[in-house]
Design a protein around this motif. Structure first.
Motif, PDB file in Angstrom:
ATOM      1  N   SER A 275       2.286  -3.966  -1.180  1.00 31.11           N
ATOM      2  CA  SER A 275       2.697  -3.170  -0.034  1.00 31.11           C
ATOM      3  C   SER A 275       3.211  -4.062   1.091  1.00 31.11           C
ATOM      4  O   SER A 275       2.809  -5.223   1.221  1.00 31.11           O
ATOM      5  CB  SER A 275       1.523  -2.331   0.473  1.00 31.11           C
ATOM      6  OG  SER A 275       0.438  -3.170   0.836  1.00 31.11           O
ATOM      7  N   GLY A 276       4.118  -3.520   1.873  1.00 29.92           N
ATOM      8  CA  GLY A 276       4.652  -4.234   3.021  1.00 29.92           C
ATOM      9  C   GLY A 276       5.011  -3.247   4.110  1.00 29.92           C
ATOM     10  O   GLY A 276       5.311  -2.082   3.846  1.00 29.92           O
ATOM     11  N   TYR A 277       4.946  -3.703   5.342  1.00 32.33           N
ATOM     12  CA  TYR A 277       5.293  -2.824   6.463  1.00 32.33           C
ATOM     13  C   TYR A 277       5.776  -3.664   7.628  1.00 32.33           C
ATOM     14  O   TYR A 277       5.211  -4.723   7.923  1.00 32.33           O
ATOM     15  CB  TYR A 277       4.078  -1.997   6.905  1.00 32.33           C
ATOM     16  CG  TYR A 277       4.323  -1.223   8.188  1.00 32.33           C
ATOM     17  CD1 TYR A 277       5.110  -0.076   8.187  1.00 32.33           C
ATOM     18  CD2 TYR A 277       3.797  -1.662   9.400  1.00 32.33           C
ATOM     19  CE1 TYR A 277       5.363   0.622   9.356  1.00 32.33           C
ATOM     20  CE2 TYR A 277       4.020  -0.971  10.579  1.00 32.33           C
ATOM     21  CZ  TYR A 277       4.820   0.181  10.553  1.00 32.33           C
ATOM     22  OH  TYR A 277       5.059   0.854  11.724  1.00 32.33           O
ATOM     23  N   LEU A 290       6.249   0.302  -0.568  1.00 32.18           N
ATOM     24  CA  LEU A 290       5.092   0.815  -1.286  1.00 32.18           C
ATOM     25  C   LEU A 290       4.607  -0.164  -2.357  1.00 32.18           C
ATOM     26  O   LEU A 290       5.426  -0.853  -2.980  1.00 32.18           O
ATOM     27  CB  LEU A 290       5.432   2.144  -1.965  1.00 32.18           C
ATOM     28  CG  LEU A 290       5.139   3.403  -1.135  1.00 32.18           C
ATOM     29  CD1 LEU A 290       6.089   3.499   0.036  1.00 32.18           C
ATOM     30  CD2 LEU A 290       5.192   4.646  -1.990  1.00 32.18           C
ATOM     31  N   PRO A 291       3.286  -0.216  -2.580  1.00 33.32           N
ATOM     32  CA  PRO A 291       2.774  -1.010  -3.702  1.00 33.32           C
ATOM     33  C   PRO A 291       3.175  -0.377  -5.025  1.00 33.32           C
ATOM     34  O   PRO A 291       3.367   0.840  -5.118  1.00 33.32           O
ATOM     35  CB  PRO A 291       1.250  -0.962  -3.496  1.00 33.32           C
ATOM     36  CG  PRO A 291       1.021   0.280  -2.700  1.00 33.32           C
ATOM     37  CD  PRO A 291       2.226   0.460  -1.831  1.00 33.32           C
ATOM     38  N   GLY A 292       3.320  -1.203  -6.055  1.00 40.01           N
ATOM     39  CA  GLY A 292       3.709  -0.700  -7.368  1.00 40.01           C
ATOM     40  C   GLY A 292       2.526  -0.154  -8.140  1.00 40.01           C
ATOM     41  O   GLY A 292       1.502  -0.829  -8.280  1.00 40.01           O
ATOM     42  N   SER A 300      -8.063   2.620  -9.103  1.00 41.90           N
ATOM     43  CA  SER A 300      -7.330   2.814  -7.867  1.00 41.90           C
ATOM     44  C   SER A 300      -6.009   3.495  -8.200  1.00 41.90           C
ATOM     45  O   SER A 300      -5.771   3.904  -9.338  1.00 41.90           O
ATOM     46  CB  SER A 300      -7.088   1.479  -7.154  1.00 41.90           C
ATOM     47  OG  SER A 300      -6.569   1.685  -5.860  1.00 41.90           O
ATOM     48  N   ASN A 301      -5.152   3.635  -7.201  1.00 44.57           N
ATOM     49  CA  ASN A 301      -3.832   4.224  -7.394  1.00 44.57           C
ATOM     50  C   ASN A 301      -2.953   3.727  -6.258  1.00 44.57           C
ATOM     51  O   ASN A 301      -3.375   2.859  -5.468  1.00 44.57           O
ATOM     52  CB  ASN A 301      -3.896   5.750  -7.442  1.00 44.57           C
ATOM     53  CG  ASN A 301      -2.786   6.357  -8.290  1.00 44.57           C
ATOM     54  OD1 ASN A 301      -1.659   5.865  -8.292  1.00 44.57           O
ATOM     55  ND2 ASN A 301      -3.099   7.418  -9.022  1.00 44.57           N
ATOM     56  N   ALA A 302      -1.737   4.261  -6.147  1.00 40.33           N
ATOM     57  CA  ALA A 302      -0.836   3.827  -5.075  1.00 40.33           C
ATOM     58  C   ALA A 302       0.245   4.874  -4.873  1.00 40.33           C
ATOM     59  O   ALA A 302       1.350   4.761  -5.395  1.00 40.33           O
ATOM     60  CB  ALA A 302      -0.206   2.477  -5.419  1.00 40.33           C
ATOM     61  N   GLY A 319      -5.506   5.039  -2.491  1.00 37.06           N
ATOM     62  CA  GLY A 319      -5.691   3.756  -3.163  1.00 37.06           C
ATOM     63  C   GLY A 319      -5.086   2.614  -2.380  1.00 37.06           C
ATOM     64  O   GLY A 319      -5.420   2.365  -1.233  1.00 37.06           O
ATOM     65  N   GLN A 320      -4.148   1.908  -3.025  1.00 40.07           N
ATOM     66  CA  GLN A 320      -3.577   0.704  -2.446  1.00 40.07           C
ATOM     67  C   GLN A 320      -2.555   0.976  -1.332  1.00 40.07           C
ATOM     68  O   GLN A 320      -2.147   0.049  -0.617  1.00 40.07           O
ATOM     69  CB  GLN A 320      -2.895  -0.131  -3.537  1.00 40.07           C
ATOM     70  CG  GLN A 320      -3.818  -0.521  -4.677  1.00 40.07           C
ATOM     71  CD  GLN A 320      -5.017  -1.329  -4.197  1.00 40.07           C
ATOM     72  OE1 GLN A 320      -4.859  -2.431  -3.673  1.00 40.07           O
ATOM     73  NE2 GLN A 320      -6.203  -0.786  -4.370  1.00 40.07           N
ATOM     74  N   LEU A 321      -2.127   2.219  -1.181  1.00 37.82           N
ATOM     75  CA  LEU A 321      -1.174   2.551  -0.109  1.00 37.82           C
ATOM     76  C   LEU A 321      -1.932   2.869   1.169  1.00 37.82           C
ATOM     77  O   LEU A 321      -2.711   3.827   1.227  1.00 37.82           O
ATOM     78  CB  LEU A 321      -0.305   3.736  -0.502  1.00 37.82           C
ATOM     79  CG  LEU A 321       0.735   4.184   0.541  1.00 37.82           C
ATOM     80  CD1 LEU A 321       1.694   3.034   0.890  1.00 37.82           C
ATOM     81  CD2 LEU A 321       1.509   5.389   0.059  1.00 37.82           C
ATOM     82  N   GLU A 322      -1.693   2.063   2.175  1.00 44.25           N
ATOM     83  CA  GLU A 322      -2.400   2.194   3.446  1.00 44.25           C
ATOM     84  C   GLU A 322      -1.905   3.408   4.222  1.00 44.25           C
ATOM     85  O   GLU A 322      -0.706   3.674   4.311  1.00 44.25           O
ATOM     86  CB  GLU A 322      -2.200   0.935   4.298  1.00 44.25           C
ATOM     87  CG  GLU A 322      -2.932   0.930   5.620  1.00 44.25           C
ATOM     88  CD  GLU A 322      -2.680  -0.332   6.417  1.00 44.25           C
ATOM     89  OE1 GLU A 322      -3.045  -0.360   7.627  1.00 44.25           O
ATOM     90  OE2 GLU A 322      -2.133  -1.298   5.850  1.00 44.25           O
TER      91      GLU A 322
END
Length: 327
Positions: A275-277, A290-292, A300-302, A319-322
């Motif tokens: 993930s990046g922002y 978005l994370p893959g 987890s998930n994303a 999950g991994q998406l903030e």
């Protein structure tokens, strides 16, 4: 004093880099694991979540829905069938964006005649801004006063079957790449420093015709008083991803967004797998990577749901998406 809206104007789902295949897991050199079969279960979980929410109008599937390793076993069409079945009968629209893995598996012509080509079904009766015949980029309006712009980040490309080798776009991409990347393997960033690491074969560029279309589309939107959200497989801001996952001519796109910063709200992408922002405070545009799904840890998930209010975007990550509020 004005009260804050309690209910969004509309909502949409978002997910990236599923990269499904009926394939065994693979440990990558940087330590992550690509769980190809598990990716299908995570996509199914995301779709079920959106169906149970009863509030989204559409989903942005940001590309790389199946993995290139399917080509080794001649399973590309089976893998595509399996992932698309997860969207059968859903009560919302799905907008598919093409990433590098789509082009490893299929030609541009194949994709344009497949269910992954969602530009046609979302086309208006009379397009205000004309496009090339094989254009994968398009725009749509899900709610009055809002327009979504979907970019084709492999318009100028050597990646897979994105362009025929005798096409002007392929030849232009080869010139761009070989001017900077001197490696025999053009997917290798060896010897490249800083942002030059983006000049690898699995990235691409937005062509001149598409840039012109983007500028004209945003101008029409401005005249209509619309707000803009953009999406593409590849990030366009160097602070929202690793340099190796950045669009070749990212600055050309950023220059246009800067000129329309009064109406552009955000750019959503995948490709980076982590993930990046970045919030560009100069023009108040949010860049969300978005994370893959393919590399998320087990259990987890994303994916996420984005609520659109008149003064903010609220992303509810799973999950991994903030989760975040973007004013």
């Amino acid at each position: 004093m004005a009260t804050r809206e309690e209910h969004p104007l509309f909502s949409f789902g978002i997910i990236a880099d599923v990269q499904y295949g009926d394939l065994d897991d693979v440990l990558k050199r940087h330590g992550s694991v690509r769980r190809y079969r598990n990716a299908l279960y995570l996509l199914r979980e995301a779709v079920q979540h959106w169906k149970e929410e009863h509030r989204i109008q559409f989903v942005l599937q940001l590309g790389d829905i199946i993995d290139r390793r399917n080509t080794r076993f001649n399973t590309s069409e089976n893998a595509l069938r399996d992932v698309l079945q997860e969207f059968d009968g859903v009560p919302f629209a799905v907008h598919h964006i093409w990433g590098n893995h789509e082009f490893y598996n299929f030609s541009r012509n194949y994709l344009m005649n497949s269910p992954l080509f969602t530009a046609q079904e979302n086309a208006t009766v009379e397009e205000v801004v004309k496009k090339e015949a094989d254009a994968a980029y398009y725009d749509f309006s899900p709610y009055k006063g809002y327009r979504f712009v979907v970019l084709d980040n492999y318009d100028v490309s050597m990646c897979g079957f994105a362009r025929d080798k005798d096409s002007s776009q392929y030849k232009q991409a080869e010139t761009i790449l070989r001017q900077v990347n001197k490696n025999e393997n053009l997917n290798s960033p060896e010897g490249l420093v800083g942002l030059d690491q983006r000049f690898v074969k699995f990235n691409g560029a937005v062509g001149e015709d598409q840039l012109q279309w983007l500028r004209e589309t945003l101008e029409v939107a401005r005249q209509r008083g619309e707000k803009i959200i953009l999406s593409g497989h590849v990030p366009v801001h160097p602070k929202s991803c690793y340099a190796m996952c950045l669009l070749w001519n990212y600055q050309d796109v950023l220059n246009i967004l800067e000129d329309f910063s009064d109406i552009v709200l955000a750019y959503f992408s995948g490709h980076n797998h982590e993930s990046g922002y970045h919030y560009d405070s100069g023009n108040e545009i949010h860049h969300v990577t978005l994370p893959g799904v393919i590399e998320v840890p087990l259990s987890s998930n994303a994916f996420g749901t984005v609520d659109v209010f008149s003064d903010r975007l609220v992303m509810h990550g799973v999950g991994q998406l903030e989760s975040r509020v973007m004013k």
